[in-house]
Write an enzyme that holds these catalytic residues in place. Sequence first.
Site, PDB file in Angstrom:
ATOM      1  CE  LYS A  28      50.423  42.547  34.317  1.00 34.01           C
ATOM      2  NZ  LYS A  28      49.081  43.129  34.197  1.00 34.01           N
ATOM      3  CE1 TYR A 258      64.534  26.835  61.837  1.00 30.82           C
ATOM      4  CE2 TYR A 258      63.728  27.238  59.607  1.00 30.82           C
ATOM      5  CZ  TYR A 258      64.754  27.278  60.549  1.00 30.82           C
ATOM      6  OH  TYR A 258      65.982  27.761  60.182  1.00 30.82           O
TER       7      TYR A 258
HETATM    8  C1  LIG Z   1      48.316  42.305  33.415  1.00 34.01           C
HETATM    9  C2  LIG Z   1      47.400  42.918  32.457  1.00 34.01           C
HETATM   10  C3  LIG Z   1      46.955  42.201  31.335  1.00 34.01           C
HETATM   11  C4  LIG Z   1      47.256  40.743  31.111  1.00 34.01           C
HETATM   12  O1  LIG Z   1      46.502  39.955  32.013  1.00 34.01           O
HETATM   13  P1  LIG Z   1      46.425  38.371  31.948  1.00 34.01           P
HETATM   14  O2  LIG Z   1      45.279  38.055  32.822  1.00 34.01           O
HETATM   15  O3  LIG Z   1      47.706  37.838  32.476  1.00 34.01           O
HETATM   16  O4  LIG Z   1      46.195  37.998  30.531  1.00 34.01           O
HETATM   17  C5  LIG Z   1      46.174  42.879  30.418  1.00 34.01           C
HETATM   18  N1  LIG Z   1      45.837  44.181  30.605  1.00 34.01           N
HETATM   19  C6  LIG Z   1      46.232  44.887  31.676  1.00 34.01           C
HETATM   20  C7  LIG Z   1      45.809  46.306  31.822  1.00 34.01           C
HETATM   21  C8  LIG Z   1      47.004  44.284  32.664  1.00 34.01           C
HETATM   22  O5  LIG Z   1      47.386  44.984  33.728  1.00 34.01           O
END
Ligand SMILES: *Cc1c(COP(=O)(O)O)cnc(C)c1O
Length: 370
Positions: A28, A258
């Site tokens: 994702k 800045y």
């Molecule tokens: C993002 C996510 C993961 C992976 O998480 P990590 O901590 O990056 O390993 C696994 N399961 C779900 C439901 C997630 O949203």
Amino acid sequence: MDLDALRANLQCIRQLVGPTRRVITVVKADAYGHGLRQIAALMMQSGTDMFGVANLAEAAAIQSVGLGWPILMLGACLPAEVESAVRDDVRPTLSSLTEAKWFSQAAVRQRRQVRVHLKIDTGMSRLGVAPEDALALVQSIRELPGLELEGLYTHFAAAENDVRFSKRQQQSFDRVVQAAIETGVRPEWIHAHNSAGLLSQPIGRCTAVRPGLLVYGLLPTTHRRIPPIVRDSLQPALAWKCRLSLVKSLPKGVTISYGRTLRTKQPLRVGILTAGYGDGYLRSAGERACVLVQGRRCRILGRITMDQMIVDLSAVAPVTSGEEVVLVGRQGDETITITELADWTGTIPWEVLTNITHRVPRVYLGGHAA
Ligand SMILES: *Cc1c(COP(=O)(O)O)cnc(C)c1O
């Protein structure tokens, strides 16, 4: 992006979980900023068993690289997305009877079988059905036409630091799984472990794991002992670089950047960098931020601006514009990690990664870059 590192990390995770368990690679948020299409292509070649995505657009991006890989949507489908999720053969996460009915109706309309994963909310209070309502929902899913209960899953809320709570979550999940199996369902995919869960919780009866961060070669911050294979072989895949665009000397007594938060106490050689918060280098890294020039740590001076930063070059030999600068990664004997940058900014590695903007070109090395 070091594709060989990514490939090796997936192997390392496989070793950790054993040959009979499957890996759902979480890609994702543009594969945690690494570039979804490229990483998906590599993971297809490296034999991931399933992809985890947040939404249908991400699923479509994976399918544009190659068809046939199972994709689980970790987010919930909006009512308006149900038909296309079914058409595109994306496995939905179900939390309620309402969603189950939408998918059943769409499946019947399209004359398809939809493989669904039912999520159990064991303590995250985000998606998922309450454990006490799970069995009734399992039963409904069995009875609704067009649905196949392919998976049961849950998500840890504090696997990094709360072992007791994680254990309770796992027990609660196990009870649901056991009871479901006793009613005669045989979900093939039983999964709970994100990266931190993988490092701290026994995998038990789960048939799959769901790592994100570990795949990219990063460890969640945890006080738990890291399994030796992970500690010894996980490699960060991402290095973040920019260049010096200008080198110059500032006189004593002038202010820098800045807000004029810093004043030179003596003449000072500085460099101007070709990156800023517009590239996703968080402005809140502030006074703690360092970069690597010629293998030496050099401090960022004054406020980080949108496109540029000013760096103290007094510790390095004379350099000229065009010199490579490492924001995250290794140079010579020095390394700045994503985790360190996250600490400077008071955030977590996940946010640092997903914050790198699309102005930063992703360059792929090793593997069979797609
Ligand atoms: C993002 C996510 C993961 C992976 O998480 P990590 O901590 O990056 O390993 C696994 N399961 C779900 C439901 C997630 O949203």
